[in-house]
Design an enzyme around this catalytic site. Structure first.
Site: not given
Length: 504
Positions: A282, A356
């Site tokens: 990120k 996920r």
């Protein structure tokens, strides 16, 4: 904080501070009219001098009003009467709590729950008075000295119920509100802790603490270690933790308040205690906020605590897959293929879509509980924030009846969700040439394709997904965890338990 219900003649009740509401243009609420009458019109006389505009959240502290047993009176502006709704009601309660803290009032008697907006009953106003006050007085001090903390904080709030109210209903609302407030505060505290303190191991320890603190055989905590998950075949979850020195945990909190033959409600919370994005790193700006990536787990902790505190007559299981996502020589790489507990393979196109991966194995694990329903909550996608902003959670499910249940609970609790599509049309976006599916589906509909990914692991039970990326924390000057959606989850449990005062 202690909360109590008070009845009787308002002007004769002893308290350090009596809290009343006044609308714009000096329009008195019913309790304020009682105060004005007892004071021989003194209240209105003061208000007409213009010291209080009546604007929403404005406040004025009055001393020595005649005809009252209270030492002081806090007058809080409620805005325009015709625009007074639940949101404004909670803002008024919040403003009152903050003013009481500033004025060194350690106890107070509030009449604000008698200001019942359209669509609300007294149960809701009393419960909201408790939860909004608790949220207003919450302060984080675990890793810093809170030099701005009030020297004499509010410690007890009495809530006045007028002659047409039901004190028992109000006491039930207080009890429910206190449990939700405690669960929410705990979720906020866990979310606010830095990643070097709030690790997967720490979350497991907190579950053990809850088990010991509850002092009931109804709650049993189980923690699966990485070796246990390896033996089961949780390759997706474990692929995320490989880049971290912190071992992953699968935390299971079993609360048995219902019968042995009752299928449980299962809440699954994403517990990424810190998320750098892994190899798909990120940007540095605002990466500190990725300590909040475990707020789904925090919400599950808070909801389980509320259920335990209330002794709700149902079975509930809280499931928290906990891990860090860090770059390392052993970390996932774009293009890697991993095998999930379900046997389905996943091509990892972006290592920053890791939530996920830990959730899919946890959701497959839930099959063994024969659940009545499963709701997962996760700070899953920035795309959901783009779509819905910071107000509702994103709701995804193909079960219309379950969607209606969640949406109604959100409206009732004031912790709302908004349903987004989960159509099969989107499933093709996560097709892969090299695995059963990819872990991302491109820029378009990112929140939806993330939900589509999870849906492939939930075919054997009723399931809904809550994307809470927009609601779990605030940024900027007010940076911090919100504790949402504990109130929504608690409302679902209260409704399923049948312990609310009347059908809604």
């Amino acid at each position: 904080m202690e909360y109590r219900v008070k009845t009787g003649v308002l002007t004769e009740l002893r308290t350090a501070c009596l809290v009343i509401g006044v609308f714009e243009q000096n329009r008195l609420s019913a309790p304020a009219e009682l105060v004005d009458e007892a004071s021989g019109g003194r209240l209105l006389e003061i208000l007409r001098r213009g010291d209080l505009s009546g604007d929403l959240g404005d406040s004025l502290l009055l001393y020595d009003l005649p005809g009252l047993a209270s030492d002081r009176v806090l007058v809080v502006g409620c805005g325009k009467r015709k625009e007074f709704d639940r949101t404004k009601y909670r803002q008024v309660v919040t403003a009152a709590a903050q003013a009481l803290n500033r004025q060194r009032s350690t106890d107070a008697l509030s009449t604000l729950s008698e200001l019942i907006p359209p669509g609300m009953g007294r149960y809701r106003t009393v419960r909201d008075a408790v939860t909004a006050t608790a949220a207003a007085v919450y302060r984080y001090d675990r890793t810093k000295e809170d030099k701005k903390a009030p020297k004499h904080p509010l410690k007890r709030l009495d809530i006045w119920v007028g002659p047409d109210g039901d004190p028992e209903e109000a006491r039930l609302a207080v009890r429910h509100g206190e449990a939700i407030a405690r669960g929410t505060a705990w979720a906020r505290e866990l979310g606010n802790l830095p990643g070097n303190l709030c690790t997967p191991t720490y979350l497991a320890e907190q579950a053990r603490w809850l088990e010991a603190d509850a002092q009931t055989e109804r709650l049993r905590v189980e923690v699966l270690e990485e070796a246990d998950m390896e033996a089961l075949g949780m390759g997706a979850l474990l692929s995320v933790s490989r880049g971290s020195r912190q071992p992953a945990k699968l935390i299971l909190m079993h609360y048995r308040g219902g019968g042995d033959d009752q299928s449980p409600v299962v809440f699954v919370g994403k517990g990424l205690t810190f998320d750098t994005g892994g190899i798909s790193l990120k940007p540095a700006a605002d990466m500190d906020e990725m300590k909040f990536d475990m707020c789904g787990a925090a919400g599950v902790f808070g909801a389980v605590r509320a259920a335990v505190d209330l002794g709700l007559p149902l079975n509930l299981i809280g499931v928290v897959p906990a891990s860090e996502n860090l770059p390392d020589g052993a970390a996932n790489k774009p293009g890697d293929v991993v095998t999930s507990l379900s046997g389905q393979t996943i091509e990892i196109l972006n290592t920053d879509a890791e939530g996920r991966l830990i959730l899919c194995d946890a959701l497959t694990y839930c099959e063994r509980f024969n659940p009545d329903l499963v709701i997962d909550l996760a700070t899953l996608t920035g795309a959901c924030v783009v779509a819905l902003g910071k107000h509702p959670a994103g709701l995804f499910t193909s079960d219309d009846r379950l969607a209606d249940e969640i949406l109604r609970a959100g409206e009732a609790s004031g912790d709302r969700a908004w349903r987004l599509p989960l159509w099969d049309d989107y499933q093709t976006q996560i097709d892969s040439n090299f695995a059963d599916m990819a872990n991302v589906g491109g820029r378009d509909g990112g929140a939806i394709t993330a939900a589509c990914f999870l849906s492939r692991y939930t075919k054997k039970y009723r399931w809904a997904h809550l994307d809470i990326a927009g609601i779990a924390w605030l940024s900027g000057k007010e940076k911090g965890a919100t504790g949402r959606p504990v109130a929504l989850l608690a409302e679902i449990l209260l409704r399923r338990s049948g312990v609310l005062p009347r059908p809604e």
